[in-house]
Design an enzyme around this catalytic site. Structure first.
Site, mmCIF file in Angstrom:
data_model
loop_
_atom_site.group_PDB
_atom_site.id
_atom_site.type_symbol
_atom_site.label_atom_id
_atom_site.label_comp_id
_atom_site.label_asym_id
_atom_site.label_seq_id
_atom_site.Cartn_x
_atom_site.Cartn_y
_atom_site.Cartn_z
ATOM 1 N N ASP A 57 0.855 -1.187 0.000
ATOM 2 C CA ASP A 57 0.000 0.000 0.000
ATOM 3 C C ASP A 57 0.889 1.234 0.000
ATOM 4 O O ASP A 57 1.973 1.223 0.575
ATOM 5 C CB ASP A 57 -0.939 0.034 1.203
ATOM 6 N N ASP A 103 4.486 2.088 -4.065
ATOM 7 C CA ASP A 103 3.535 2.457 -5.115
ATOM 8 C C ASP A 103 3.131 1.192 -5.871
ATOM 9 O O ASP A 103 3.955 0.555 -6.512
ATOM 10 C CB ASP A 103 4.202 3.473 -6.052
ATOM 11 N N ASP A 120 -7.661 -4.586 -5.503
ATOM 12 C CA ASP A 120 -8.878 -3.938 -5.010
ATOM 13 C C ASP A 120 -8.581 -2.437 -5.015
ATOM 14 O O ASP A 120 -8.159 -1.860 -4.028
ATOM 15 C CB ASP A 120 -9.214 -4.432 -3.609
ATOM 16 N N CYS A 135 -15.090 -0.700 -5.060
ATOM 17 C CA CYS A 135 -16.377 -0.477 -4.395
ATOM 18 C C CYS A 135 -17.077 0.723 -5.027
ATOM 19 O O CYS A 135 -17.827 1.450 -4.379
ATOM 20 C CB CYS A 135 -16.229 -0.313 -2.889
#
Length: 381
Positions: free
Chosen positions: A139, A167, A261, A323
Site C-alpha cells: 500500500d 507504489d 482492489d 467499491c
C-alpha cells in the site's frame, strides 16, 4: 446528527444526476436499513458461536454462499465484544469476501494484495494459505499499511506475510520462493568457499553486492515494515530481499494470484456516502463527482491492474475489484486493459454460481449492490 435523520435526508441533485448518468438506482442509498453487518469467524472458532452470540445479544445468520461468514443486524457494534478483542471475529463485508474467494487460493500459493489497506481482505487471504505459501501486502500509505500490520498481529495471521510501503503501479518485487532463496545462499557460499585468499574473497563479495546495488537502484523505494517468520524473509540479506528480475523472468517466478482492489470513489459503499451528510455535500462533489478526479482514478486503476498482471507467473490470475458502481471505473477499465494486453483473458469465476449478484455490463464480470445482494456495492472481474 442522528443516524435516522441522516437516512431521511434527500440526496443532492448533483449526485442524483451522477447516478442517472451511470444507470444507477438511487434507492440503493436508502437500503442500508435492510443491509446487514457481516463478520468473518476465524477458522477453528466454530464451537464458540453460541458464546459469542450470547455476549453480543443477537443471533448470527450463516451466509450459505460464503464459508465462515455470518450476518447480524446492522446496528450491532462488534469492536467492544470479547470475541473481537480476542481475535475470533473481524468485520468484513460479504462482497469483499467474495473478491478474495474469487482468487481461489490454494495452499502453497504466493499471493499479492496490491492495495492491501485496511487489511480485512489480507487477513482472509492469510487464512486461506494455511501452512504454506505466502502473501505480500502493498500500500502506498504507510499509516494505512500499519493498520494491516496491527490486524495481522491481532488475529495471529502474519506468519506467512510481508508488508511493503510502495507504489502499487511500480512495485516489482517477486515472492521469495524457497528454491530461489536456497539458490541465492548457494551463490554466496560458492564465493566464500573459493580458493582465493580471505581478503580477496571478501573484496569479491563486496564488489558483487555493489554491482547489484547499481544494477537495481529501485530497491531503495519499497519499505518493508513487517515480515512473518515463515514469509521467506528471515535469513536473507538486503540484496536478496530486494532482488529485481527482468521482465522475461516474471512468467516463471511471479505470483500465483494477485488481488487489485483498487482505489476508487467509494460510491458503492452506502455507509461511506451517508457520511457526507456530516462531511458536507461539497466534499462529495470534490471526491466523487469531480470529472478531473474521476479521470485521475481511472488512470490509476488501469495502471494498478496492468502492473498486477505483469507480476503474475504463467497460469496465474488477477482479480480486479472496486467499491464503485460506475461503469468508467469498472467495465471500461477492464476493456481498456484487455485491449492493451492481448495475452490476458477474462475468466468465469467458478465460485460465483452461488453468489447473490448480477452480471456486469460485459460478460464474466459481476456486481454486488444492497438491493440485489444485501451487501455493500462491489464490482469483481
Amino acid at each position: 446528527m442522528e443516524v435516522e435523520a441522516m437516512k431521511k435526508m434527500p440526496l443532492p441533485e448533483a449526485f442524483i444526476d451522477f447516478l442517472n448518468e451511470n444507470g444507477l438506482d438511487s434507492s440503493i442509498y436508502t437500503a442500508s436499513d435492510s443491509t446487514p453487518r457481516y463478520i468473518r469467524l476465524k477458522p477453528g472458532c466454530e464451537a464458540d458461536i453460541d458464546e459469542i452470540e450470547a455476549e453480543m445479544k443477537c443471533n448470527f445468520e450463516k451466509v450459505d454462499w460464503l464459508p465462515n461468514f455470518y450476518s447480524l443486524p446492522s446496528h450491532i457494534q462488534i469492536a467492544s465484544s470479547k470475541a473481537y478483542q480476542e481475535g475470533k471475529i473481524y468485520g468484513i463485508d460479504a462482497a469483499s469476501g467474495a473478491a478474495v474467494s474469487a482468487l481461489d487460493i490454494s495452499s502453497g500459493d504466493h499471493v499479492l494484495d496490491l492495495c492491501a489497506a485496511p487489511g480485512a481482505k489480507l487477513c482472509m487471504i492469510s487464512d486461506h494459505l494455511g501452512s504454506s505459501g505466502s502473501v505480500t501486502g502493498v500500500d502506498v500509505a504507510r499509516h494505512r499499511l500499519a493498520a494491516c500490520r496491527t490486524m495481522l498481529q491481532k488475529y495471529a495471521l502474519g506468519d506467512r506475510c510481508r508488508l511493503f510501503v510502495a507504489d502499487g503501479t511500480a512495485f516489482s518485487l517477486m515472492p521469495i520462493r524457497r528454491e530461489a532463496a536456497i539458490e541465492g545462499k548457494l551463490d554466496v557460499y560458492k564465493e566464500w568457499t573459493s580458493r582465493r585468499p580471505w581478503k580477496e574473497r571478501k573484496r569479491a563479495i563486496r564488489a558483487r553486492e555493489n554491482e547489484k546495488s547499481q544494477l537495481y537502484p529501485s530497491i531503495q523505494n519499497p519499505e518493508l515494515i513487517y515480515y512473518g517468520q515463515h514469509s521467506g524473509v528471515v535469513g536473507l540479506n538486503r540484496i536478496e530481499l530486494y532482488k529485481s528480475v527482468h521482465c522475461g523472468e516474471f512468467s516463471h517466478c511471479g505470483y500465483d494470484k494477485v488481488l487489485v482492489d483498487a482505489e476508487c470513489t467509494h460510491d458503492g459503499s452506502i455507509r461511506h456516502i451517508q457520511k457526507y451528510e456530516q462531511w458536507g455535500w461539497t466534499s462529495l462533489q470534490n471526491r466523487v463527482l469531480n470529472a478531473e478526479r474521476t479521470d485521475e482514478l481511472t488512470t490509476l486503476q488501469l495502471r494498478l491492474l496492468t502492473n498486477g498482471f505483469k507480476l503474475l507467473k504463467v497460469g496465474g490470475f488477477v482479480v480486479y475489484s472496486t467499491c464503485s458502481l460506475t461503469v468508467a471505473q469498472n467495465e471500461e477499465v477492464v476493456e481498456k486493459f484487455l485491449l492493451e494486453n492481448p495475452y490476458a483473458e477474462l475468466l468465469e469465476i467458478d465460485a460465483a454460481k452461488k453468489w447473490p449478484c448480477k452480471n456486469g455490463r460485459i460478460s464474466k464480470t459481476l456486481r454486488f449492490d444492497p438491493l440485489s445482494s444485501q451487501t455493500s456495492g462491489l464490482f469483481v472481474a
